[in-house]
Design a protein around this motif. Structure first.
Motif, PDB file in Angstrom:
ATOM      1  N   PRO A 163      16.146  36.806   9.575  1.00 61.60           N
ATOM      2  CA  PRO A 163      15.611  38.086   9.085  1.00 61.60           C
ATOM      3  C   PRO A 163      15.169  37.987   7.630  1.00 61.60           C
ATOM      4  O   PRO A 163      15.711  37.195   6.855  1.00 61.60           O
ATOM      5  CB  PRO A 163      16.810  39.038   9.234  1.00 61.60           C
ATOM      6  N   LEU A 164      14.177  38.778   7.272  1.00 67.23           N
ATOM      7  CA  LEU A 164      13.688  38.792   5.900  1.00 67.23           C
ATOM      8  C   LEU A 164      14.762  39.320   4.953  1.00 67.23           C
ATOM      9  O   LEU A 164      15.586  40.156   5.332  1.00 67.23           O
ATOM     10  CB  LEU A 164      12.450  39.682   5.786  1.00 67.23           C
ATOM     11  N   THR A 171       8.308  43.852   0.308  1.00 63.69           N
ATOM     12  CA  THR A 171       6.931  43.392   0.090  1.00 63.69           C
ATOM     13  C   THR A 171       6.091  43.603   1.344  1.00 63.69           C
ATOM     14  O   THR A 171       4.941  44.058   1.275  1.00 63.69           O
ATOM     15  CB  THR A 171       6.925  41.903  -0.297  1.00 63.69           C
ATOM     16  N   PHE A 172       6.677  43.281   2.494  1.00 65.42           N
ATOM     17  CA  PHE A 172       5.969  43.473   3.761  1.00 65.42           C
ATOM     18  C   PHE A 172       5.694  44.956   4.009  1.00 65.42           C
ATOM     19  O   PHE A 172       4.595  45.337   4.429  1.00 65.42           O
ATOM     20  CB  PHE A 172       6.791  42.890   4.908  1.00 65.42           C
ATOM     21  N   LEU A 173       6.686  45.799   3.732  1.00 71.27           N
ATOM     22  CA  LEU A 173       6.512  47.241   3.916  1.00 71.27           C
ATOM     23  C   LEU A 173       5.402  47.773   3.012  1.00 71.27           C
ATOM     24  O   LEU A 173       4.555  48.562   3.453  1.00 71.27           O
ATOM     25  CB  LEU A 173       7.829  47.964   3.625  1.00 71.27           C
ATOM     26  N   LEU A 177       2.033  49.695   4.143  1.00 73.79           N
ATOM     27  CA  LEU A 177       1.688  51.028   3.640  1.00 73.79           C
ATOM     28  C   LEU A 177       0.287  51.038   3.037  1.00 73.79           C
ATOM     29  O   LEU A 177      -0.482  51.990   3.229  1.00 73.79           O
ATOM     30  CB  LEU A 177       2.716  51.468   2.596  1.00 73.79           C
ATOM     31  N   LYS A 178      -0.037  49.976   2.323  1.00 75.08           N
ATOM     32  CA  LYS A 178      -1.371  49.879   1.723  1.00 75.08           C
ATOM     33  C   LYS A 178      -2.439  49.791   2.804  1.00 75.08           C
ATOM     34  O   LYS A 178      -3.497  50.429   2.708  1.00 75.08           O
ATOM     35  CB  LYS A 178      -1.430  48.654   0.809  1.00 75.08           C
ATOM     36  N   ILE A 203      10.227  47.463  11.201  1.00 74.56           N
ATOM     37  CA  ILE A 203       9.503  48.118  10.106  1.00 74.56           C
ATOM     38  C   ILE A 203       8.224  48.761  10.631  1.00 74.56           C
ATOM     39  O   ILE A 203       7.907  49.918  10.321  1.00 74.56           O
ATOM     40  CB  ILE A 203       9.181  47.107   8.989  1.00 74.56           C
ATOM     41  N   ILE A 204       7.504  48.026  11.455  1.00 77.71           N
ATOM     42  CA  ILE A 204       6.255  48.549  12.014  1.00 77.71           C
ATOM     43  C   ILE A 204       6.535  49.744  12.922  1.00 77.71           C
ATOM     44  O   ILE A 204       5.826  50.755  12.883  1.00 77.71           O
ATOM     45  CB  ILE A 204       5.514  47.437  12.783  1.00 77.71           C
TER      46      ILE A 204
END
Length: 276
Positions: A163-164, A171-173, A177-178, A203-204
């Motif tokens: 897991p991250l 950072t992935f989130l 979002l961007k 997260i997705i």
């Protein structure tokens, strides 16, 4: 994201090794494989090909040959009707006379079959065809019970995806979002990240829930409790009490135990079927 691990895998591929990427569902195995594929595609030494499943092998071989046709391969007429091993010969003969290697990226490798293994072994033995396989690590335990699978996977260098970390997940989130043009307050971000537990798929899924106006609820299996074994245990206890009370002649308590069993049964039905 996972830059150090990605660099090691690229280094191994340059050395001619085969790669097996394993890990639990949703940790980003496929994402990592696609990033590797794009990185290798920039190098003249490799021709890369991605397929979302490790079967059927004939379709994969046909698609791989079509990919090689873009690099100069001129297969014989009617080649699509060739047998599996004839298709392998077409690939091997062309690759052996070429300055590059063919790298096959196959996802969902936990469903690979013995028939596919036999075919891919022909390519593997050529030394010029490499594999990057991705699959769920628990499912591979069953595969390794067969000697054919063991022999095949012994030729692979295994990379287990963890897991991250919290900072990597953040950072992935932020990148998601961007991309989605969403704005979240810090409390919601923190809540989602803690629930996701470093799992990209969670997260997705949480962002999908937020986009639909819902509260994020994406607890990982590590954070959730499986109550099903407890329900089963309680059912057996109630059945035991029913027959115990009947044996001692207390029919009122026996009937009450049966009633509790029915209530528990419908509770289980509700939680595991109707709520879906």
């Amino acid at each position: 994201m996972r830059e150090e691990q990605k660099a090691k895998i690229v280094e191994d591929l340059v050395k001619g090794k085969n790669i097996l990427i394993t890990g639990s569902y949703g940790l980003g195995k496929s994402t990592l494989a696609q990033e590797l594929m794009h990185e290798l595609a920039c190098q003249e030494k490799f021709v890369v090909f991605y397929f979302p499943f490790p079967k059927p092998p004939k379709l994969i071989l046909i698609k791989a040959i079509e990919k090689l046709c873009l690099r100069g391969l001129n297969p014989p007429s009617g080649w699509k009707f060739s047998s599996l091993y004839q298709l392998c010969e077409i690939i091997i003969k062309y690759i052996n006379g070429s300055p590059f290697n063919l790298v096959l990226f196959l996802d969902e490798a936990q469903i690979i079959t013995e028939n596919a293994i036999q075919v891919y072994s022909e390519l593997l033995n050529s030394g010029k065809v490499q594999f990057v396989l991705c699959g769920h690590s628990p499912a591979f335990d069953e595969k390794f019970s067969s000697l054919k699978f063991k022999y095949f996977f012994n030729a692979f260098t295994v990379y287990k995806i963890e897991p991250l970390s919290y900072s990597e997940a953040k950072t992935f989130l932020d990148s998601c979002l961007k991309e989605r043009k969403l704005n979240l307050d810090e409390n919601t971000k923190t809540k989602l990240l803690l629930q996701a537990g470093g799992n990209l798929a969670n997260i997705i899924r949480g962002l999908d829930q937020i986009s639909q106006g819902e509260e994020p609820n994406v607890y990982t299996s590590q954070n959730s409790t499986n109550l099903f074994p407890l329900f089963i245990f309680l059912i057996f206890v109630i059945i035991g009490l029913k027959y115990l009370y009947r044996g001692v002649g207390d029919y009122a308590l026996a009937n009450f135990s049966g009633f509790l069993g029915l209530v528990l049964f419908f509770i289980i039905r509700y939680f595991y079927f109707w709520r879906k």
